[in-house]
Design a protein around this motif. Structure first.
Motif, PDB file in Angstrom:
ATOM      1  N   ARG A  64       1.484  -1.000  -0.458  1.00  0.00           N
ATOM      2  CA  ARG A  64      -0.202   0.271  -0.228  1.00  0.00           C
ATOM      3  C   ARG A  64       0.920   1.129  -0.462  1.00  0.00           C
ATOM      4  NH1 ARG A  64      -3.039  -3.422   2.854  1.00  0.00           N
ATOM      5  NH2 ARG A  64      -2.200  -2.815   4.971  1.00  0.00           N
ATOM      6  N   TYR A  65       1.861   1.339   1.064  1.00  0.00           N
ATOM      7  CA  TYR A  65       3.268   2.367   0.626  1.00  0.00           C
ATOM      8  C   TYR A  65       3.597   2.405  -0.847  1.00  0.00           C
ATOM      9  CZ  TYR A  65       7.743   4.230   1.614  1.00  0.00           C
ATOM     10  OH  TYR A  65       8.858   4.990   1.246  1.00  0.00           O
ATOM     11  N   LEU A  66       3.877   1.837  -1.320  1.00  0.00           N
ATOM     12  CA  LEU A  66       4.526   1.854  -3.019  1.00  0.00           C
ATOM     13  C   LEU A  66       3.176   2.551  -4.186  1.00  0.00           C
ATOM     14  CD1 LEU A  66       6.108  -1.206  -3.149  1.00  0.00           C
ATOM     15  CD2 LEU A  66       7.456   0.066  -3.137  1.00  0.00           C
ATOM     16  N   GLU A  67       2.347   2.142  -3.589  1.00  0.00           N
ATOM     17  CA  GLU A  67       0.955   1.969  -4.372  1.00  0.00           C
ATOM     18  C   GLU A  67       1.165   3.533  -3.991  1.00  0.00           C
ATOM     19  OE1 GLU A  67      -3.602   1.190  -5.814  1.00  0.00           O
ATOM     20  OE2 GLU A  67      -2.467  -0.211  -4.368  1.00  0.00           O
ATOM     21  N   ARG A  68       0.834   3.747  -2.868  1.00  0.00           N
ATOM     22  CA  ARG A  68       0.650   5.873  -2.733  1.00  0.00           C
ATOM     23  C   ARG A  68       1.588   6.514  -3.197  1.00  0.00           C
ATOM     24  NH1 ARG A  68      -0.121   4.918   2.586  1.00  0.00           N
ATOM     25  NH2 ARG A  68       2.383   5.382   2.632  1.00  0.00           N
ATOM     26  N   ARG A  69       2.631   5.415  -3.350  1.00  0.00           N
ATOM     27  CA  ARG A  69       3.860   7.019  -3.685  1.00  0.00           C
ATOM     28  C   ARG A  69       4.450   6.738  -5.044  1.00  0.00           C
ATOM     29  NH1 ARG A  69       8.662   8.093  -0.610  1.00  0.00           N
ATOM     30  NH2 ARG A  69       8.545   9.703  -2.683  1.00  0.00           N
ATOM     31  N   LEU A  70       4.067   5.973  -5.932  1.00  0.00           N
ATOM     32  CA  LEU A  70       3.767   5.469  -7.882  1.00  0.00           C
ATOM     33  C   LEU A  70       2.637   6.741  -8.193  1.00  0.00           C
ATOM     34  CD1 LEU A  70       3.906   2.362  -8.281  1.00  0.00           C
ATOM     35  CD2 LEU A  70       6.138   3.522  -8.519  1.00  0.00           C
ATOM     36  N   VAL A  71       0.981   6.761  -7.220  1.00  0.00           N
ATOM     37  CA  VAL A  71       0.901   7.542  -7.530  1.00  0.00           C
ATOM     38  C   VAL A  71       1.147   9.111  -7.117  1.00  0.00           C
ATOM     39  CG1 VAL A  71      -1.635   8.104  -6.858  1.00  0.00           C
ATOM     40  CG2 VAL A  71      -1.374   6.010  -7.398  1.00  0.00           C
ATOM     41  N   GLU A  72       1.632   9.187  -5.702  1.00  0.00           N
ATOM     42  CA  GLU A  72       2.270  10.821  -5.838  1.00  0.00           C
ATOM     43  C   GLU A  72       3.626  11.106  -7.023  1.00  0.00           C
ATOM     44  OE1 GLU A  72       4.009   9.760  -1.967  1.00  0.00           O
ATOM     45  OE2 GLU A  72       1.531   9.816  -0.860  1.00  0.00           O
ATOM     46  N   TYR A  73       3.943  10.198  -7.217  1.00  0.00           N
ATOM     47  CA  TYR A  73       4.902  10.297  -8.684  1.00  0.00           C
ATOM     48  C   TYR A  73       4.398  11.274  -9.367  1.00  0.00           C
ATOM     49  CZ  TYR A  73       9.294   9.699  -5.788  1.00  0.00           C
ATOM     50  OH  TYR A  73       9.996   9.849  -4.888  1.00  0.00           O
ATOM     51  N   GLY A  74       2.873  10.565  -9.843  1.00  0.00           N
ATOM     52  CA  GLY A  74       2.182  10.696 -11.479  1.00  0.00           C
ATOM     53  C   GLY A  74       2.016   9.522 -11.666  1.00  0.00           C
ATOM     54  N   LEU A  75       1.985   8.649 -11.139  1.00  0.00           N
ATOM     55  CA  LEU A  75       1.795   7.488 -12.267  1.00  0.00           C
ATOM     56  C   LEU A  75      -0.048   7.025 -12.488  1.00  0.00           C
ATOM     57  CD1 LEU A  75       5.212   5.106 -11.574  1.00  0.00           C
ATOM     58  CD2 LEU A  75       4.651   6.969 -13.537  1.00  0.00           C
ATOM     59  N   THR A  76      -0.007   6.425 -12.855  1.00  0.00           N
ATOM     60  CA  THR A  76      -1.806   6.302 -13.052  1.00  0.00           C
ATOM     61  C   THR A  76      -1.966   5.152 -11.953  1.00  0.00           C
ATOM     62  OG1 THR A  76      -3.840   5.294 -14.006  1.00  0.00           O
ATOM     63  CG2 THR A  76      -1.840   5.338 -15.536  1.00  0.00           C
ATOM     64  N   ASP A  77      -2.598   4.317 -11.635  1.00  0.00           N
ATOM     65  CA  ASP A  77      -2.911   3.288 -10.760  1.00  0.00           C
ATOM     66  C   ASP A  77      -3.810   1.962 -11.569  1.00  0.00           C
ATOM     67  OD1 ASP A  77      -5.442   3.915 -10.621  1.00  0.00           O
ATOM     68  OD2 ASP A  77      -5.887   3.989  -8.202  1.00  0.00           O
ATOM     69  N   ARG A  78      -4.042   2.533 -13.114  1.00  0.00           N
ATOM     70  CA  ARG A  78      -4.746   1.578 -14.117  1.00  0.00           C
ATOM     71  C   ARG A  78      -4.379   0.082 -13.733  1.00  0.00           C
ATOM     72  NH1 ARG A  78      -5.279   2.655 -20.110  1.00  0.00           N
ATOM     73  NH2 ARG A  78      -6.953   0.393 -20.791  1.00  0.00           N
ATOM     74  N   TRP A  79      -3.222  -0.082 -13.942  1.00  0.00           N
ATOM     75  CA  TRP A  79      -2.291  -1.151 -13.707  1.00  0.00           C
ATOM     76  C   TRP A  79      -0.901  -1.467 -12.781  1.00  0.00           C
ATOM     77  CZ3 TRP A  79      -4.540  -3.919 -17.184  1.00  0.00           C
ATOM     78  CH2 TRP A  79      -5.301  -3.579 -18.282  1.00  0.00           C
ATOM     79  N   ILE A  80      -1.768  -1.358 -11.582  1.00  0.00           N
ATOM     80  CA  ILE A  80      -0.759  -1.282 -10.024  1.00  0.00           C
ATOM     81  C   ILE A  80      -1.666  -2.294  -9.148  1.00  0.00           C
ATOM     82  CG2 ILE A  80      -0.055  -0.226  -8.424  1.00  0.00           C
ATOM     83  CD1 ILE A  80       0.365   2.081  -9.231  1.00  0.00           C
ATOM     84  N   GLU A  81      -1.300  -3.804  -9.577  1.00  0.00           N
ATOM     85  CA  GLU A  81      -2.241  -4.979  -9.492  1.00  0.00           C
ATOM     86  C   GLU A  81      -1.910  -5.005  -7.361  1.00  0.00           C
ATOM     87  OE1 GLU A  81      -2.572  -7.233 -13.450  1.00  0.00           O
ATOM     88  OE2 GLU A  81      -1.324  -7.740 -11.597  1.00  0.00           O
TER      89      GLU A  81
END
Length: 318
Positions: A64-81
């Motif tokens: 959950r921390y990694l997903e949050r950080r990726l989104v904070e960097y601007g990446l879409t969560d469309r393919w973050i499983e």
């Protein structure tokens, strides 16, 4: 926003030590987001070329921390499983006095080894011009077949396909297993970005980095090979089949005060992709990629040290 680049592969936690030295002598670590493809995806976002990123993390606090950080960097969560049945990979990083690093992985059956074939459908690939993956995903689990399937379908869809072998001996039973899996991937790759040691592990020989790059082009359906040499810069060769002018380039890199080399190679990869997608010729692309990689070494960590385009341009100007 249109996404013309798709990056696929692992996201993990890097535990960064508070000082150089062997792992058994280190008492304090700092948690940082990492994973080579994740670093490439975030580096592209930092360079204002926002990619799609396909990855899989555990449905646990680290994931959950990694997903949050990726989104904070601007990446879409469309393919973050999120994987409810597997943990997130952990990697403990150690440094020597020069900033070079080694890894100890905790990755047995973790989420990033469980990517599934077909998750990226043909419609998604039709919207992409470039697809990038790395060798760690080939080392275990269903992610090997999923990555090979993605590269084959991307090539069939007319995407430019790039690949970083990213040899981590700790993750392979032996060098021949790595060579076999990476060679299968390279059958559908246009642009390979690798070290001399990685290409030699793949059975490619030559007296110079340029000769090794040429031998790789002769062996696989590649049209462009970058051979990275750390602080000594990089060599690149593009054949007549490349969509950019054929060339041989040797760039010596940039003198810079190194703090931590973690993620520098991934930053180089992102710089090369961005430069080539921007229409730069091979020489300018190598220079830009070297500047991105060099700038990433001026702070500790991998993802957290990735530079903005403005910071890279400052290095190029100086």
């Amino acid at each position: 926003m249109a996404h013309d680049v798709l990056v696929a592969g692992e996201t993990l936690i890097d535990f960064i030590p508070n000082r150089p030295g062997p792992l058994d002598d280190i008492a304090t670590f700092e948690r940082r987001p990492g994973g080579a493809p994740a670093n490439v995806a975030v580096a592209l976002a930092r360079l204002e070329r926002l990619p799609l990123f396909w990855t899989r993390v555990g449905d646990d606090p680290f994931g959950r921390y990694l997903e949050r950080r990726l989104v904070e960097y601007g990446l879409t969560d469309r393919w973050i499983e999120r994987d409810a049945d597997a943990k997130t990979t952990l990697a403990f990083v150690t440094h020597d006095e020069t900033g070079d690093r080694s890894f100890s992985f905790y990755r047995d059956g973790t989420a990033d080894t469980r990517l599934e074939s077909g998750r990226i459908d043909d419609d998604a690939l039709a919207d992409c011009d470039w697809v990038h993956a790395g060798g760690v995903a080939l080392s275990s689990g269903s992610s090997r077949a999923a990555t090979l399937d993605l590269l084959a379908r991307a090539a069939g869809a007319g995407c430019t396909v790039s690949f970083d072998p990213n040899l981590r001996p700790e993750l392979w039973p032996d060098e021949s297993a790595f060579a076999s899996a990476a060679a299968e991937a390279l059958e559908n790759v246009d642009v390979c970005l690798a070290t001399v040691e990685e290409l030699e592990a793949l059975g490619v020989a030559g007296e110079t980095p340029s000769a090794i790059a040429r031998a790789a082009i002769d062996r696989w359906p590649l049209h462009t090979v970058f051979v990275t040499r750390g602080s000594d810069g990089a060599v690149a060769i593009a054949s007549e089949d490349a969509p950019w002018p054929a060339a041989r380039v040797d760039h010596s890199g940039f003198e810079i005060d190194v703090v931590d080399t973690t993620g520098a190679g991934d930053a180089f990869v992102a710089g090369a992709i961005d430069a080539l997608r921007s229409g730069r010729e091979l020489g300018a692309s190598v220079a830009f990629a070297n500047a991105v990689g060099a700038t990433a070494t001026t702070e500790s960590g991998a993802m957290t040290a990735l530079p903005t385009r403005k910071a890279v341009e400052t290095v190029l100007e100086e």
